[in-house]
Each structure stands twice: as C-alpha cells, then as structure tokens.
Design a protein around this motif. Structure first.
Motif, mmCIF file in Angstrom:
data_model
loop_
_atom_site.group_PDB
_atom_site.id
_atom_site.type_symbol
_atom_site.label_atom_id
_atom_site.label_comp_id
_atom_site.label_asym_id
_atom_site.label_seq_id
_atom_site.Cartn_x
_atom_site.Cartn_y
_atom_site.Cartn_z
ATOM 1 N N ALA A 661 24.073 21.610 -1.950
ATOM 2 C CA ALA A 661 23.022 20.834 -2.609
ATOM 3 C C ALA A 661 22.984 19.443 -2.006
ATOM 4 O O ALA A 661 23.920 19.008 -1.320
ATOM 5 N N ILE A 662 21.873 18.726 -2.233
ATOM 6 C CA ILE A 662 21.697 17.367 -1.700
ATOM 7 C C ILE A 662 21.572 16.404 -2.869
ATOM 8 O O ILE A 662 20.800 16.636 -3.804
ATOM 9 N N LEU A 663 22.351 15.316 -2.810
ATOM 10 C CA LEU A 663 22.244 14.232 -3.789
ATOM 11 C C LEU A 663 21.625 13.026 -3.080
ATOM 12 O O LEU A 663 22.250 12.410 -2.226
ATOM 13 N N PHE A 664 20.378 12.734 -3.414
ATOM 14 C CA PHE A 664 19.590 11.666 -2.772
ATOM 15 C C PHE A 664 19.646 10.442 -3.679
ATOM 16 O O PHE A 664 18.967 10.379 -4.714
ATOM 17 N N ILE A 665 20.485 9.457 -3.318
ATOM 18 C CA ILE A 665 20.715 8.286 -4.160
ATOM 19 C C ILE A 665 20.523 7.013 -3.353
ATOM 20 O O ILE A 665 20.500 7.043 -2.111
ATOM 21 N N ASP A 666 20.392 5.884 -4.074
ATOM 22 C CA ASP A 666 20.170 4.604 -3.398
ATOM 23 C C ASP A 666 21.495 4.020 -2.926
ATOM 24 O O ASP A 666 22.576 4.506 -3.266
ATOM 25 N N ALA A 667 21.379 2.945 -2.149
ATOM 26 C CA ALA A 667 22.562 2.332 -1.525
ATOM 27 C C ALA A 667 23.223 1.352 -2.488
ATOM 28 O O ALA A 667 23.437 0.176 -2.172
ATOM 29 N N TYR A 668 23.567 1.813 -3.689
ATOM 30 C CA TYR A 668 24.291 1.007 -4.678
ATOM 31 C C TYR A 668 25.736 0.883 -4.210
ATOM 32 O O TYR A 668 26.311 1.843 -3.657
ATOM 33 N N PRO A 669 26.381 -0.288 -4.391
ATOM 34 C CA PRO A 669 27.754 -0.446 -3.858
ATOM 35 C C PRO A 669 28.718 0.645 -4.304
ATOM 36 O O PRO A 669 29.575 1.080 -3.516
ATOM 37 N N VAL A 670 28.622 1.092 -5.548
ATOM 38 C CA VAL A 670 29.516 2.156 -5.997
ATOM 39 C C VAL A 670 29.236 3.453 -5.242
ATOM 40 O O VAL A 670 30.161 4.205 -4.888
ATOM 41 N N HIS A 671 27.937 3.724 -4.930
ATOM 42 C CA HIS A 671 27.569 4.962 -4.238
ATOM 43 C C HIS A 671 28.056 4.954 -2.793
ATOM 44 O O HIS A 671 28.513 5.984 -2.276
ATOM 45 N N THR A 672 27.930 3.822 -2.135
ATOM 46 C CA THR A 672 28.287 3.761 -0.713
ATOM 47 C C THR A 672 29.769 3.446 -0.499
ATOM 48 O O THR A 672 30.227 3.405 0.646
ATOM 49 N N GLY A 673 30.496 3.185 -1.604
ATOM 50 C CA GLY A 673 31.921 2.870 -1.459
ATOM 51 C C GLY A 673 32.716 4.036 -0.896
ATOM 52 O O GLY A 673 32.387 5.220 -1.075
#
Length: 824
Positions: A661-673
């Motif tokens: 599956a694909i999780l398409f999320i924004d570049a939030y610091p927690v997400h990109t950590g």
C-alpha cells in the motif's frame, strides 16, 4: 391673405381602398383551383372564422384577428399560407370576419393589418392558382385607387399593352407619354389580352399607354419581402402599444397628483377655518369632536407636521463611516470646513435597489422613475433629479441598461471605490504604475499591507521619481493613502484567513515528479487505487475564538472572555482516491488517558463502532501540545492504517496478504524523521511512504485542497448546536439572563466534540461525501495530470512515465535493501 386650411376630419372607418382589396381577395377565393375540396363537412374542415369577445378584450381587435388567422391556417415554417379548401367558409366567413375587424380597428392597426395579412393572403391565393375572370369587355384588375370613374366610351388612339404575371403585387402601371406619331393600322385584337374602352382611363391620363410590368422576383425573394413586412408591422404594433401604455400610466399619475394637490388645498383650507373658529371662541361639541371627518383631518395634520428628511441627513447616512475623516480634515492646511456631508452617495446598498426597481417599472424613463421614487419615499428621494439618473445610463436614446462605470460603482457600493482616481498623482502615471506594482507584489508574497507600509512605499517612489510633488499642500498623508488604496487599487480592509505559504518557483515540476512516483509505485507493485491513502492533520479549537465581538457602538473599552483561547485538538483525516474515508484519529494534549474524552461522552459508542482512535500526544516539548508525535503516528498506523489495509485485502480475493500500500503524506517533521521511516521499514514493510513536495500541500494534497474546509465547517456547526442546547437547558431551568453563561470547562468541551466527529464521518460515508472526496483528489493538478485513479492508471500516464524516466533518474533513489523508504 390666404385662408386657413380646414382641419382634416378623423377617420371614421376603413378606407375605400382597404374595402376594395378585401373584395379583390374574395374574387380570388371564388376562383381557387377545382382540385381543392368544395365545402367539406364541418367535422373535416379546419376553417372556422370568428372573433370571440373575450379574445378581443384581451388582445385587441388586430391581435384577435391575427390570432384567429394564425390558428386557422396553421402557419408553416416558410411563412406561406396554403389553402386547403374552397367554398362559403372562405368566400363569406373569412371576408365577413375581416370586414368586421377593420371596422373596429384604428388607422394604425388597419395599415398594419393590410401589410401583415391582407396582401399576404392575396399573394398566397395567387400562388395556389387563384385567378380573376378574364373577358374582352373588362379591363385589367386594377387597385381601387387606379380604377377610373365611368365615362362615355371612346376609341383609344393607341391600344393598351398588357402583360399579366403571377407577381406578389396586384398590378403595377407604367404610363408613358403619348407618342407623337400614330399607327395607321389598328392592332389585331388577338395580339393583346384586353382592349378596354376609353372610359377605363382616367381623364388626366388621356392619350397615354397603360403597360403592366412583370415581377421578375423569385419566390424566395417574395417570401423574404413578405416576412420583412410582417416583422415591421409587428414591431410598429408593439411600439404603438408600449407608447399607449406609457401615456396611459402618465395620465393616471397626473390624475393622482392633481387629486393629492386638491386634497392638500382642501386640508389647508379646513385647517384655516378651524383656527379662525377657535379665535372667534367657537368651541366644538363632543359630537363634532367624534366626527369621522375631524378625526381624519387631525391625522392628516399630524402627518403633515412630520418634516421631510433634510438633504444633508440623507447624504450623511449614505456616507456613514467618513465622520472621523471629515472631523480630522476640516480646516487643516487652510482647507474648507465641512462639518457634514452634502453630496448623497446614491450607490449605497439601501438607496440604489429602489432606483433600479423604479427604472424597470418606468420602462427606463428617468422622469417617470423619479416620480415613482418621490411618491414611494418622498423623504429620501426628494432631491434626486432625472438628469442624475440619465448620466448613469448607457449612452443612447433607446438603451435600457446601465453604463459600465455605473455597474462598477454599484458593485463597490460607492462612487470612489475602484474609480481609478489618484488625486495629486494624476499627472504622474509612471509613479502610480510603480506604486501599484510594488503593492501588488507585496500582497502576492503574503506580506501585510497596512496604511503605514503603503505610505512608506508611496513616499519612496515619489521621492525617487518626482520629489517635486511633495509640497506644503501635498505630503502624502495617511488619509490620502487610504483614498488611494480604495480608488486606485480597489482595496478594502480585510481580515487574514490563512497563513501565506509561498509556492516554490518549480512547484509544477515537483508535483509532476510526485505524480510519476505515485504512478510508478502503483504500476510496479500492482497496487489498487483503494490502497493509495492520503493522511493529513487539521487542528480544531474547542471554542470559536476571535479578538472582535459585537458591542454598543462608540464603547471605548470592550471586555472579552477567552480572547486568548488556544485549547485545541488534532484530527487525522485519511482518504483514498476512490472516495473512501478512514476512521479518524483524535489527538489531545496531555500525558495520560485522563486527557481524553470519557467513555460515556455523547457519541462515543458510535465512534468506537466506526473505529475511531483517541490518543494523547505526550509531547516532550510541551505537556499541552496536541500536535502529532512519533507515539501518535505509530498508534495511527497500528490502529487505523493497517486494519484498513487488512480489510481491503480480505474483501478482494485477488490480493495477497503481503499486498503493498502507499501512504501519501506531507513533509511534516515527524513524518520525515529517521525514527518514523525506520519504524515503517522494519514493522510495516508493505507500506510505501511518498511525500507531498514541501510547501505544495495547498496544491497537491487532497485533504488540504478539498476536505479541510467542509470538515471544519461541519464540526463548528455541531459545536454551535451543542452550545444552543446548553443555553436552552439553562433557560428551561429558570436561569436569569445575567446568569446564562458559556461554559469554558475543557472536560465538557472535550466530551462535546465526539458527537460532531461522528456526524462528519457519517456524512463522508454517504454518496455526497464520496463525491466530495473524489473531487478533492481530482483537483490536485500538476501540469496536465491529476490524482484521480483514472489518470494515475491510464495508458497515457504509463507512456509519459517511460519518457520521463528516460529524461531523469530522480525516481530511482530507492535502494534494494530499503524498499519501504521511499523518496522524499
């Protein structure tokens, strides 16, 4: 001295010419071809000619005759009339109706009837084969005006040349002068159609040759000419009726005005007589005091005692909001003192709509519209002049529309706003252009432009380009800056609604790259669109907060409770490109479960049934922070994302347990950590992370593009309904007005938020909610591509992807050892 010419007597009936043309039509109808049926039975015939009284009253005589003919002859698309029978119904019924109609018509209607119908019927009868009876003793068929009086027969000196035709006109005569020489031998009677006696030629046309010309027009040209005459006749009739209606209305208005004047004089006279009686000591009896006329008179006197609104009062109300400006400006720098407004802003929202309605009612007559306004609201429109309204109209005597500049003023509700006036800078268009460009660039970048900033920009350009503009009479004051922003820029003070995030210069290229990453992952891993998930956080205040409130006008100090309200919670909204909505995760500030809504909160049972997850942030930086943390994101993957993926795999037999599956999320610091990405790679290798390009969420993230605003709106509506119920309960329990308060308790507000979230989720599961989600994905556009499942999986996209990979290798940054850590 020449004698005065007698006035011509008005027409008392149809002219002899018109009657003879009707008789000529009857002659043609009697000689229709024998192939047409003769007097068919009534149930088979469609010809019934009569004038109904109610039709005459509703349409007028001309309209009733026209309506009867249109229904009877069943108008064809080519505009021609084709006779379907012959006999008494045509020869007597039609002719009788026409004669009765023209007797009651006006002269204008008779002329229109002859052009639109009579000549048309004659031409169509001829076209269907009708002819007049020919014999050698009778002359050619002439119009009534051409028929000469009977005289003693004499032999013509020269024969008459006649050329018959089937032209649309009855006959046209050309009479050349008599030739100086005569033929010695008379022509053979067989060489001509008719040889009338000398008495058939008028006296003034003696010794002249009569020659009937042949109409060479085609049938199409005849039909076009006939339709043109019909349209002109109908237009003349409409103009005539409109003029008569306007004259009738003006006459009625004049009668009413004269009646009011008579009543006014009567009341003034009665008042004078009453005052004289009082001065003489005559007292009215009790019976007289109860007289109806006296009561009405006293009411009229009281109404008259009300003085009309002063012109300056109307102007003051129409220019509300400029009092402080006039107060500060009066007398400064030797200027004129103007304590009150003197010119009325007729484009005010409460003044112009009645003017618009009056103009349409008056048929765009300025004078008549002013009369209507002064009759309906004399205290307001007493000073409005018809010349003022005339300047607002589109140039032209027959135009029924406002001019372009007037429409702009109506839209702005003011004559100054958007007018383009620049005052002292009028002679310096280069300076104005430079100032406008600088101010527009500031707003495009998201910078706040207030009066101080705008004045600094304007002063900088003036001092650099034309410093001689600044004199003792012009210092580019704050009042001038406000007028400039209003007139030249068409700006007004506005409240900021969102933080400005400047799109990168290559936003389209970055979004295109993200699109091809999604298309590549879907194609390479055989991922169905149902497993393309977008997740975004959105914050919601527990109470609507604002720094402004409604209060008494003019109050200097305004107390506000909860002005600095910052308590809020975060809702994680997940959706797919096929219109599915994932259960919400609700994040509250705090470090324990005591920070969450209670299990008995309204709507909690439905929330648990839908799969909602309530989490506390446990932020290390701030105990009250409600933003997503690494803890809450891991819980969201475990409690919401992975169960949804398992559900889709179970429902689709073609998918295996290790489906990606694909999780398409924004570049939030927690997400990109690194910690979150390592957690996905290690614990959920079937999930591919793809990030929305930085600062492009407003362009390429479905939640931001189409879901944030409706969800927040529905949550606010639910909160307002809950607050209304609380106030209703307080009133029902007997609380006094001063005791009714708005609760600010966080536990109560926290519990009240659950029902609103359930209501939003239920709406998103409906057909309308599904369409809203799909549209949000479709509106994420990068060049010619969008995030709809049809576009992501189309053949054209796969072809474009192959060509894109030939030009760049930016999609191939993934290593074989880390398949789940996808491209930032």
């Amino acid at each position: 001295m020449a004698s005065k010419k007698k006035n011509e007597r008005p027409s008392t009936g149809p002219s002899q010419h018109l009657i003879e043309r009707i008789h000529y039509l009857r002659t043609l109808l009697k000689n229709l071809p024998d192939t047409l049926p003769l007097d068919p039975p009534s149930h088979q015939s469609t010809y019934h000619f009569f004038l109904a009284e109610e039709d005459v009253e509703e349409r007028g005589v001309f309209g009733a005759v026209s309506h009867s003919l249109e229904i009877t002859f069943r108008q064809q698309h080519d505009g021609l009339i084709h006779f379907e029978e012959r006999g008494q119904r045509l020869e007597e019924g039609l002719i009788k109706m026409l004669k009765d109609g023209v007797k009651k018509m006006t002269d204008g209607d008779r002329k229109a009837f002859e052009d639109a119908w009579l000549e048309r019927l004659i031409q169509c009868a001829k076209a269907d084969g009708a002819t007049t009876v020919k014999n050698k003793q009778k002359g050619p068929e002439l119009k009534p005006s051409e028929k000469p009086a009977k005289k003693k027969q004499r032999t013509l000196e020269k024969p008459i040349e006649i050329n018959t035709s089937d032209s649309g006109e009855d006959s046209e005569t050309h009479l050349p002068h008599k030739s100086s020489t005569h033929s010695a031998n008379p022509p053979n009677p067989t060489e001509i159609d008719v040889q009338p006696p000398q008495t058939m030629v008028p006296k003034r046309l003696k010794q002249q040759t009569l020659k009937i010309s042949k109409d060479t027009r085609t049938e199409e040209e005849k039909r076009v000419a006939m339709l043109k005459r019909m349209r002109e006749a109908e237009q003349k009739q409409a103009e005539y009726e409109e003029k008569q209606e306007r004259l009738k209305q003006e006459q009625q208005d004049r009668k009413r005005m004269l009646a009011r004047e008579r009543q006014k004089r009567h009341r003034e006279k009665a008042k004078e007589e009453k005052e004289a009686a009082v001065r003489l000591g005559e007292k009215e009896s009790t019976k007289d005091s109860d007289n109806v006329n006296n009561v009405l008179m006293r009411g009229a006197d009281a109404e008259k005692a009300v003085e009309p609104m002063d012109k300056r009062d109307v102007a003051e109300v129409s220019r509300a909001g400029y009092e402080e400006w006039r107060e500060r400006r009066n007398g400064t720098l030797g200027g004129a003192k103007r304590e009150r407004a003197e010119r009325t802003n007729w484009f005010h929202a409460f003044l112009f709509p009645p003017i618009e309605r009056a103009m349409r009612k008056a048929g765009w007559s300025e004078a008549y519209a002013v009369k209507i306004l002064q009759k309906e609201a004399p205290h307001i429109y007493t000073h409005l002049h018809k010349g003022t309204i005339h300047k607002w109209k589109e140039p032209g005597s027959k135009t029924h529309a406002w001019s372009e500049s007037t429409l702009k003023k109506i839209k702005n509700r003011h004559a100054l706003t958007g007018s383009g006036r620049t005052g002292a800078l009028t002679r310096y268009p280069d300076v104005v252009a430079a100032i406008k460009k600088s101010l527009l660039d500031l707003r495009r970048s998201g910078m706040i432009v207030n009066v101080l900033i705008a004045r600094s920009v304007m002063m900088g350009h003036i001092q650099e380009m034309h410093p001689e503009i600044l004199t003792s009479h012009f210092q580019c004051t704050e009042w001038y800056v406000r007028s400039f922003l209003q007139s030249a820029m068409n700006w007004s003070p506005r409240v900021g609604t969102r933080a400005a995030a400047k799109l990168p210069a290559d936003a389209d290229e970055q979004c295109e790259r993200a699109f091809f990453r999604l298309a590549y992952a879907l194609h390479w891993n055989n991922i169905p669109p149902k497993l393309l998930i977008n997740v975004d956080q959105q914050g919601m205040y527990v109470l609507p907060n604002c720094s402004t409130t409604w209060e008494t006008t003019g109050v200097k100090q305004v107390d506000v409770v909860a002005k600095e309200e910052k308590r809020a919670y975060t809702v994680l909204v997940g959706s797919t490109s096929v219109g599915d909505i994932l259960p919400f995760q609700v994040v509250w500030g705090g470090k324990t479960a005591a920070s969450l809504p209670k299990e008995d909160a309204p709507g909690m049972a439905d929330a648990r049934r839908h799969g909602f997850h309530f989490a506390f942030a446990a932020s290390e930086s701030s105990p009250r922070s409600h933003f997503s943390t690494l803890k809450t994101m891991k819980e969201y993957i475990e409690e919401v994302i992975q169960p949804y993926i398992d559900k889709i795999i179970t429902e689709d037999d073609k998918l295996t347990k290790d489906q990606t599956a694909i999780l398409f999320i924004d570049a939030y610091p927690v997400h990109t950590g690194k910690e979150f990405r390592a957690y996905i790679f290690k614990d959920h290798p079937n999930i591919i992370l793809i990030f929305v390009p930085a600062n492009c969420t407003g362009k390429f993230q479905p939640a931001d593009v189409g879901l944030q605003r409706p969800i927040k709106h529905m949550l606010k509506q639910s909160l307002f309904e809950w607050m209304a119920r609380v106030h209703q309960e307080q009133i029902a329990n007997g609380a006094q007005p001063e005791e009714i308060k708005l609760t600010t308790s966080l536990p109560k507000l926290r519990d009240a938020s659950v029902a609103g979230l359930v209501r939003v989720y239920d709406y998103m599961k409906t057909t309308r909610g599904e369409r809203l989600i799909k549209k949000s994905w479709e509106k994420c556009i990068a060049k010619e591509y969008n995030l709809s499942p049809e576009c992501l999986t189309s053949r054209q996209t796969h072809t474009a992807l192959r060509n894109y990979l030939k030009r760049t290798q930016s999609l191939m940054r993934r290593s074989d050892r880390e398949p789940a850590l996808l491209w930032a």
